[in-house]
Design a protein around this motif. Sequence first.
Motif, PDB file in Angstrom:
ATOM      1  N   PHE A  51       0.837  -1.206   0.000  1.00  0.00           N
ATOM      2  CA  PHE A  51       0.000   0.000   0.000  1.00  0.00           C
ATOM      3  C   PHE A  51       0.868   1.252   0.000  1.00  0.00           C
ATOM      4  O   PHE A  51       0.643   2.185  -0.766  1.00  0.00           O
ATOM      5  CB  PHE A  51      -0.911   0.002   1.225  1.00  0.00           C
ATOM      6  N   CYS A  79     -16.664   8.836  14.301  1.00  0.00           N
ATOM      7  CA  CYS A  79     -17.137   8.956  12.928  1.00  0.00           C
ATOM      8  C   CYS A  79     -16.748  10.296  12.328  1.00  0.00           C
ATOM      9  O   CYS A  79     -16.319  10.375  11.195  1.00  0.00           O
ATOM     10  CB  CYS A  79     -18.664   8.846  12.910  1.00  0.00           C
TER      11      CYS A  79
ATOM     12  N   LEU B 107     -12.768   5.170  -0.094  1.00  0.00           N
ATOM     13  CA  LEU B 107     -12.973   6.333   0.775  1.00  0.00           C
ATOM     14  C   LEU B 107     -14.447   6.722   0.792  1.00  0.00           C
ATOM     15  O   LEU B 107     -15.019   7.021   1.841  1.00  0.00           O
ATOM     16  CB  LEU B 107     -12.108   7.511   0.295  1.00  0.00           C
ATOM     17  N   ALA B 108     -15.074   6.681  -0.387  1.00  0.00           N
ATOM     18  CA  ALA B 108     -16.492   7.040  -0.482  1.00  0.00           C
ATOM     19  C   ALA B 108     -17.337   6.067   0.331  1.00  0.00           C
ATOM     20  O   ALA B 108     -18.276   6.474   1.029  1.00  0.00           O
ATOM     21  CB  ALA B 108     -16.934   7.048  -1.945  1.00  0.00           C
ATOM     22  N   MET B 110     -16.440   4.368   2.978  1.00  0.00           N
ATOM     23  CA  MET B 110     -16.268   4.636   4.405  1.00  0.00           C
ATOM     24  C   MET B 110     -17.096   5.826   4.850  1.00  0.00           C
ATOM     25  O   MET B 110     -17.745   5.795   5.888  1.00  0.00           O
ATOM     26  CB  MET B 110     -14.795   4.934   4.694  1.00  0.00           C
ATOM     27  N   ILE B 111     -17.068   6.881   4.019  1.00  0.00           N
ATOM     28  CA  ILE B 111     -17.825   8.084   4.361  1.00  0.00           C
ATOM     29  C   ILE B 111     -19.311   7.772   4.377  1.00  0.00           C
ATOM     30  O   ILE B 111     -20.046   8.204   5.253  1.00  0.00           O
ATOM     31  CB  ILE B 111     -17.510   9.219   3.360  1.00  0.00           C
ATOM     32  N   CYS B 114     -20.210   5.996   7.504  1.00  0.00           N
ATOM     33  CA  CYS B 114     -20.192   6.963   8.591  1.00  0.00           C
ATOM     34  C   CYS B 114     -21.534   7.673   8.687  1.00  0.00           C
ATOM     35  O   CYS B 114     -22.098   7.817   9.754  1.00  0.00           O
ATOM     36  CB  CYS B 114     -19.094   8.009   8.368  1.00  0.00           C
ATOM     37  N   ILE B 119     -19.579   2.703  12.248  1.00  0.00           N
ATOM     38  CA  ILE B 119     -18.158   2.912  12.040  1.00  0.00           C
ATOM     39  C   ILE B 119     -17.673   1.728  11.226  1.00  0.00           C
ATOM     40  O   ILE B 119     -17.214   0.731  11.771  1.00  0.00           O
ATOM     41  CB  ILE B 119     -17.387   3.025  13.364  1.00  0.00           C
ATOM     42  N   CYS B 122     -12.255  -0.212   7.929  1.00  0.00           N
ATOM     43  CA  CYS B 122     -11.580   0.524   6.867  1.00  0.00           C
ATOM     44  C   CYS B 122     -10.679  -0.405   6.085  1.00  0.00           C
ATOM     45  O   CYS B 122      -9.854  -1.121   6.649  1.00  0.00           O
ATOM     46  CB  CYS B 122     -10.756   1.639   7.498  1.00  0.00           C
ATOM     47  N   VAL B 124      -8.804   0.644   3.326  1.00  0.00           N
ATOM     48  CA  VAL B 124      -7.998   1.391   2.347  1.00  0.00           C
ATOM     49  C   VAL B 124      -6.703   0.650   2.019  1.00  0.00           C
ATOM     50  O   VAL B 124      -6.261   0.647   0.880  1.00  0.00           O
ATOM     51  CB  VAL B 124      -7.652   2.840   2.782  1.00  0.00           C
ATOM     52  N   VAL B 125      -6.124   0.010   3.011  1.00  0.00           N
ATOM     53  CA  VAL B 125      -4.878  -0.700   2.725  1.00  0.00           C
ATOM     54  C   VAL B 125      -5.102  -1.832   1.736  1.00  0.00           C
ATOM     55  O   VAL B 125      -4.428  -1.905   0.707  1.00  0.00           O
ATOM     56  CB  VAL B 125      -4.232  -1.244   4.023  1.00  0.00           C
ATOM     57  N   GLU B 126      -6.088  -2.670   2.013  1.00  0.00           N
ATOM     58  CA  GLU B 126      -6.370  -3.771   1.095  1.00  0.00           C
ATOM     59  C   GLU B 126      -6.646  -3.230  -0.309  1.00  0.00           C
ATOM     60  O   GLU B 126      -6.276  -3.832  -1.308  1.00  0.00           O
ATOM     61  CB  GLU B 126      -7.587  -4.588   1.549  1.00  0.00           C
TER      62      GLU B 126
END
Lengths: 139, 139
Positions: A51, A79, B107-108, B110-111, B114, B119, B122, B124-126
Amino acid sequence: MAFSIGELSRRAGVKVPTIRYYEAAGLMPPAPRSDGGQRRYGRADAERLTFIRHARELGFEPEAIRELLDLTAHPEQSCATIDAIAARHLREVERRIASLGRLRDELARMIGECGHGRIGDCRVVETLADHAHCAGEHP
Amino acid sequence: MAFSIGELSRRAGVKVPTIRYYEAAGLMPPAPRSDGGQRRYGRADAERLTFIRHARELGFEPEAIRELLDLTAHPEQSCATIDAIAARHLREVERRIASLGRLRDELARMIGECGHGRIGDCRVVETLADHAHCAGEHP
DNA sequence: TCTACGATCTCTAGCGACTAGAGGTTCAAG
DNA sequence: CTTGAACCTCTAGTCGCTAGAGATCGTAGA
């Protein structure tokens, strides 16, 4: 299940000294050591490092990468915090996609014109030079 | 029509010492000088410099930027040369767009979660850690 | 025209992110 | 065991800037 820094280097495509540098810089966690003092890694480390490499190739600064990694590492934070950070990065990512999209179109156009025997004039510079308005960046 | 390095700095969003550095590094052409020896610039310089800034922000190395600038500067070179260089950059740009697209979606997501009071975990790393296969990069 | 002062000049030195090498230790295949 | 590749730490170098120091230029205002 536990492998060496050289193996990690091969899996993630990051040079050995760079891995040690990332550990010193706090981007990678301190690796557990073998009896003889050599670093040992697992799958999660390879993912994290891959990453980091991708994010660096995409032009993200270590500070931004640290934040993105923290999103993953601390899902228990509020959040609102996650939302603010993710939203900021989302906007940045979208800006980059738009810029790259324009560059892609221009490169594709040039190649297309080449195929038709014309040496089309090249507008690569104009393509990314305009849109100075997407700035709001330098205070 | 001819302006100073400070003015160029403001127009392109690049710091004054960085502009001088780019000149020394060959990314910007040596600027013509006033009687007193100060650099004078024109519109084309501002465009070129803005392009350089954008390309750097997108993670392109100075060497790649030099090549892209050359595409613009020498439209008289052979179709085959232009095609090869442009095609290589096009593939690279498309890889980046794809990576950024995945990051954007994550990212979208996750938001979005939220917003619904959850919660979400996340990933993002994967998101950028997989796809090690798009490599073929480190010999 | 003179003057003041901000902008520009060159040069050197520093920083962040690596990268390369020296000199010594560990690991694992034979 | 042995032995050679891989690992360790440490120092020093490179690349892309960035930040002064000290001197010169250029222009607006008296």
